[in-house]
Design an enzyme around this catalytic site. Structure first.
Site, short mmCIF file in Angstrom:
data_model
loop_
_atom_site.label_atom_id
_atom_site.label_comp_id
_atom_site.label_asym_id
_atom_site.label_seq_id
_atom_site.Cartn_x
_atom_site.Cartn_y
_atom_site.Cartn_z
N LYS A 173 -11.26 10.48 -3.69
CA LYS A 173 -10.54 9.96 -4.86
C LYS A 173 -10.05 8.58 -4.47
CE LYS A 173 -7.17 9.03 -6.71
NZ LYS A 173 -6.89 7.63 -7.09
N CYS A 281 -1.65 -2.61 5.93
CA CYS A 281 -0.59 -1.75 6.46
C CYS A 281 -0.24 -2.15 7.89
CB CYS A 281 -1.02 -0.30 6.43
SG CYS A 281 -2.37 0.02 7.54
#
Ligand code: NAD
Length: 495
Positions: A173, A281
Site C-alpha cells: 500500500k 527521515c
C-alpha cells in the site's frame, strides 16, 4: 487526466470505490493524475490473490526464488532511468537524488539475491544418542507493506525482496502522493516472472491500511511513515495478532566538536539538511555546535547555502527540488516564522526565495540560537530547515540527543578518535555516523531507529529483515542405533 488503479493478481485494475485522490507534479503545482483509493473489497481481493499465490510460492525452491530475484534485479537496473524519471515527476526530488534512491533499491534487491545463505538454518548433530536437532526458518504467508511518500520505491524495496525471497507473498500500500513509480515496480515484478499474486499493489488511504491491519490472512505488516501513524499501525496491528515493524519520524542531530574539520562539517550539514528538500527521515535537522565552533560553522554553512541551486528536479542544474505539497511548503514557512517570533536568529530565510511558477518551492533556511522550547526544535519539520543549538560542552550535546523523543540517526564530527568512540557509546539513537552525516546502513546491515522512531523490536532489511519475514521451526529427530536398523548397513549385529 489518467487514473491510476491497482495491481492485483498480476493484472492492472481500475478502481471501483468511486473515491480518488489527486496526484501532482510538485515542480509545477499541476495535477497530473487521479489515484483510485481502494475499497475494503479491493484490499480483500489483493489479499486473496496473495494467499492463493502463497500456497505455491511458499513451496518453490530457494534456487528458483533467487533466480527470479536476479531477473527482477536486472530489470530494475535496465529501467533505472525510467524509475528515476517517475520519481522526480511525482515526488519532485532532483534526478541525481532519484538515481541515488534507485541505487539503494538495487542494493536491497542484491541482498535478497544472496538470501540462500541466510536461510540455511542450523543443526546440532547427536544432541543426544541418535538425536539430531535442527532449526529451519519458514515464511509467514501474506505480508503487507505500507510506505511513505519520501522514498516511494526504496522503502517498498527495503521490504518486498526479502519478504518474497523468504517465500512470502506481498501486498504493498504505497503513499497516495507518488504512486506511479511503485506501480512501475509492480510491473517489473510481473515481467521478471514472479507468479501472479506474489506481489500486489493496492492504492489507498486509511481504509486500505485498516483493512490490511485487520485482515485475518495478513500475517505481518511493515510500516514506514510519520510517528503518529507508526504508533497507530503498531497498536492496531498487534491488537489483531500480527507481527508489526513500524518505523516512524525523526529529528536527527549532528554534533560538531571544536576540533572538527569545519569545511567537511559544513559541506555535510548542507547536503544532509537540504538534500531532497529535507524530506528524508535521516536528514540532519539539528546541528549541536559545541563551544567556539558555532560562529565559524554557521558562517561556513551560510556561504554554501547561497550557492544552492533550487529548481525543477528534471533540470540537471537543480540541486534541490520542491516540497511534496503546497501544504507542506506552507507548514515549513510557518516553522521559520514561529522560530523567528520565539527569538531564534534567522541567518538565511527560505521564505524570501522567489520562484516563477506555481510549484511547491521554498528556499533553504538556517536558524541559529534555537532552544529546545521552540516548535522548530520540538517538531519534525520535514523540510529544508536546519536548526543550530549552541552547546557549551560535549556532554550537553549528548544530553540533547538523549532528551529528544526520537532516536533515528545521530552524527558526530571530530578529529578525536577517543571522542568519536565515546559518542558511539553515549548517543541515544539507532544509527550513528562518525564524520558521516547520513549513516543509512548498507543493505547487508539493517535499518532502524530507537525511541519514537521505531515501534516493534525488529529493524528493517538486511539480516533483521529475514528474521522479521520468517519464523523458526525446530525439529528434534531420533533414529535407531544403526546396528538395529532394518536395512543392513554393514555394522556388526548386536547378537
Ligand atoms: P505518513 O505517516 O503520512 O504516511 C505513511 C503511510 O501511512 C502512507 O502510506 C499513508 O497512506 C498511510 N497513512 C496516512 N495516514 C494514515 C492514517 N490515519 N491511518 C492509516 N494509514 C495512514 O508519512 P509520509 O508523510 O508519507 O512520510 C513522511 C514521514 O515518514 C516522516 O515522518 C518521515 O520521517 C517518515 N519516514 C521514516 C522513515 C524511517 O525509516 N524511520 C523513512 C522514511 C520516512
Amino acid at each position: 487526466m489518467h487514473t491510476i488503479g491497482h495491481l492485483i493478481d498480476g493484472k492492472r485494475l481500475d478502481g471501483t470505490s468511486g473515491r480518488t485522490s489527486p496526484v501532482f507534479n510538485p515542480a509545477t503545482g499541476e495535477q497530473t493524475a487521479e489515484l483510485a483509493l481502494a475499497s475494503i473489497d479491493e484490499v480483500d481481493a489483493a489479499v486473496a490473490s496473495a494467499q492463493a499465490a502463497f500456497e505455491g510460492w511458499g513451496q518453490v525452491s530457494v534456487a528458483r526464488r533467487i533466480k527470479l530475484m536476479h531477473t527482477f534485479r536486472n530489470l530494475v537496473v535496465d529501467n533505472a532511468e525510467e524509475v528515476g524519471r517517475l520519481l522526480t515527476a511525482e515526488h519532485g526530488k532532483v534526478l541525481s537524488d532519484s538515481a541515488g534512491e534507485v541505487a539503494r533499491c538495487i542494493e536491497n534487491i542484491e541482498f535478497a539475491c544472496g538470501l540462500a545463505d541466510h536461510l540455511k538454518g542450523s543443526l546440532n548433530e547427536s544432541a543426544s544418542t541418535g538425536v539430531d536437532v535442527y532449526t529451519v526458518r519458514r515464511p509467514l504467508g501474506v505480508v503487507a507493506g505500507i510506505t511513505p511518500f519520501n522514498f516511494p520505491v526504496m522503502v517498498p524495496l527495503w521490504m518486498a525482496p526479502n519478504a518474497i525471497a523468504c517465500g512470502n507473498t506481498f501486498v504493498l500500500k504505497p503513499s497516495e502522493r507518488d504512486p506511479s513509480a511503485p506501480m512501475f515496480l509492480a510491473e517489473l515484478f510481473q515481467e521478471a516472472g514472479f507468479p501472479p499474486g506474489v506481489f500486489n499493489v493496492v492504492n489507498g488511504d486509511k481504509v486500505a491500511v485498516d483493512r490490511l491491519l485487520e485482515h485475518p490472512d495478513v500475517k505481518a505488516a511493515s510500516f514506514v511513515g510519520s510517528t503518529p501513524i507508526a504508533r497507530y499501525v503498531y497498536t492496531t496491528g498487534t491488537a489483531h495478532g500480527k507481527r508489526i515493524q513500524a518505523l516512524g519520524g525523526a529529528k536527527n542531530h549532528m554534533v560538531v566538536l571544536p576540533d572538527a574539520d569545519i569545511d567537511l562539517a559544513a559541506d555535510s550539514a548542507v547536503s544532509a539538511a537540504y538534500g531532497s528538500a529535507g524530506e528524508r527521515c535521516m536528514a540532519i535537522s539539528v546541528v549541536a555546535a559545541v563551544g567556539d565552533v558555532a560562529d565559524p560553522l554557521v558562517d561556513a554553512i551560510r556561504v554554501r547555502m547561497e550557492k544552492l541551486v533550487i529548481g525543477d528536479g528534471t533540470d540537471p542544474a537543480s540541486e534541490m527540488g520542491p516540497l511534496i505539497t503546497r501544504e507542506a511548503r506552507d507548514r515549513v514557512a510557518g516553522y521559520v516564522g514561529g522560530a523567528a517570533d520565539a527569538g531564534a536568529a534567522v541567518v538565511v530565510d527560505g521564505r524570501e526565495a522567489r520562484f516563477d511558477n506555481e510549484g511547491h518551492f521554498i528556499g533553504v533556511s538556517l536558524l541559529d540560537h534555537v532552544t529546545t522550547q521552540m516548535e522548530a526544535y520540538k517538531d519534525e519539520i520535514f523540510g529544508p530547515v536546519l536548526c543550530v543549538v549552541r552547546c557549551d560542552t560535549y556532554a550537553e550535546a549528548v544530553q540533547l540527543i538523549a532528551d529528544n523523543p526520537w532516536g533515528n540517526g545521530a552524527a558526530i564530527f571530530t578529529r578525536d578518535g577517543g571522542a568519536a568512540r565515546q559518542f558511539q557509546q553515549d548517543a541515544d539513537a539507532g544509527m550513528l555516523g562518525i564524520n558521516v552525516p547520513i549513516p543509512v546502513p548498507v543493505g547487508y546491515h539493517s535499518f532502524g531507529g530507537w525511541k519514537d522512531s521505531l515501534f516493534g523490536d525488529i529493524t528493517m532489511y538486511g539480516p533483521e529483515g529475514i528474521n522479521f519475514y520468517t519464523r523458526p521451526k525446530v525439529i528434534t529427530s531420533r533414529w535407531p542405533d544403526p546396528a538395529g536398523s532394518s536395512v543392513d548397513l554393514g555394522f556388526p549385529t548386536n547378537q
